[in-house]
Design an enzyme around this catalytic site. Sequence first.
Site, short mmCIF file in Angstrom:
data_model
loop_
_atom_site.label_atom_id
_atom_site.label_comp_id
_atom_site.label_asym_id
_atom_site.label_seq_id
_atom_site.Cartn_x
_atom_site.Cartn_y
_atom_site.Cartn_z
N ASP A 67 3.64 -4.95 76.48
CA ASP A 67 2.78 -5.92 77.54
C ASP A 67 2.57 -4.63 78.59
O ASP A 67 3.31 -4.01 78.90
CB ASP A 67 4.28 -7.36 78.59
CG ASP A 67 5.37 -6.38 78.97
OD1 ASP A 67 5.44 -5.25 78.62
OD2 ASP A 67 6.09 -6.81 78.64
N ASN A 136 16.07 -13.80 83.60
CA ASN A 136 15.88 -15.38 83.16
C ASN A 136 15.24 -15.29 81.45
O ASN A 136 15.07 -16.68 81.26
CB ASN A 136 14.41 -15.72 84.24
CG ASN A 136 12.97 -14.84 83.21
OD1 ASN A 136 12.91 -13.94 82.69
ND2 ASN A 136 12.37 -16.00 83.82
N HIS A 138 13.72 -13.37 79.83
CA HIS A 138 12.63 -13.74 79.05
C HIS A 138 12.81 -12.38 77.76
O HIS A 138 13.60 -11.53 78.06
CB HIS A 138 11.53 -12.78 79.86
CG HIS A 138 10.97 -11.97 80.78
ND1 HIS A 138 10.74 -11.96 81.83
CD2 HIS A 138 12.00 -11.41 80.39
CE1 HIS A 138 11.33 -10.79 82.31
NE2 HIS A 138 11.37 -10.85 81.70
N GLU A 143 8.45 -16.12 78.79
CA GLU A 143 8.99 -16.52 80.04
C GLU A 143 9.78 -17.69 79.50
O GLU A 143 8.93 -18.42 78.21
CB GLU A 143 8.49 -16.57 81.02
CG GLU A 143 7.56 -15.23 81.77
CD GLU A 143 8.25 -14.47 82.60
OE1 GLU A 143 10.04 -14.54 82.26
OE2 GLU A 143 8.34 -14.13 83.56
P1 PGA Z 1 14.29 -4.47 83.24
O1 PGA Z 1 13.31 -5.39 83.11
O2 PGA Z 1 14.78 -3.50 82.00
O3 PGA Z 1 13.55 -3.98 84.67
O4 PGA Z 1 16.18 -5.23 83.11
C1 PGA Z 1 14.01 -5.92 81.55
C2 PGA Z 1 12.53 -7.11 81.81
O5 PGA Z 1 12.44 -7.83 82.46
O6 PGA Z 1 12.47 -7.39 79.94
#
Ligand code: PGA
Length: 241
Positions: A67, A136, A138, A143
């Site tokens: 992404d 959350n 995702h 999302e």
């Molecule tokens: P993070 O993000 O590694 O910064 O916790 C993980 C994600 O949002 O997939």
Amino acid sequence: MDILVEQNYESMSQTAARLVAREILLVPDLVLGLATGNTPVGFYSELVKLHEENLLDYSSLKTFNLDEYYPIPPSHPESFTNYMYERFFNHVNVPEQNIYIPDGTVESVEEYCRRYEEWIEESGGLDLQLLGIGKNGHIGYNEPGCSWDSVTRLVELDPRTMEGQSDKFDNPPTQALTMGVKTIMGADQILLLASGAKKAEVVEVALNGPVTTDVPASILQLHPNVTVILDREAAAELDGC
Ligand code: PGA
């Protein structure tokens, strides 16, 4: 699903890097899906170390990132493109033409996303996809509420995704380009990393709860070849950990 619980962030990162290193040794022209965020920082350092010690050659590797924020220039310090070059690509020998990261500057978004899917397909599909998990639930920027049928596309970010990020951006992005759930589920093998107490609850729900679009990572329960590597804090809510 294999779940490995490591003592701490460092051993989580090392175990993940060794697993990927083995795959690259066995299949030098591996098609590797990559993730950004805080979680894989140590993982990339380990892969760089293996290269600097002449133990691993990335000259045939092909990579596809999950992404990128939209819109964002690659030169922005918080772009995922910048993250990937600073932490990995500037230090190893993946050929430039083998590096694919969604382009946060494109105008014809739909056409570009279609091409991104085609590039993955033309490469023979993803052999191994690295993932983090959002608080959350995702995966990529798929999302809560996203479709299981989704492919690479432009999405609205969940407000929780950008919490605490306002210091990094003058105007925090509200959208991103992301591989879809279907794109991710198409990978032959998936490696999910999670670290820290703030991920413990979502890890438990995603791995043991119902498979539901409310928790996009729960779809991984249906994938036949998933390895989850957690540190002790992220595993705290799992039975027996
Ligand atoms: P993070 O993000 O590694 O910064 O916790 C993980 C994600 O949002 O997939």
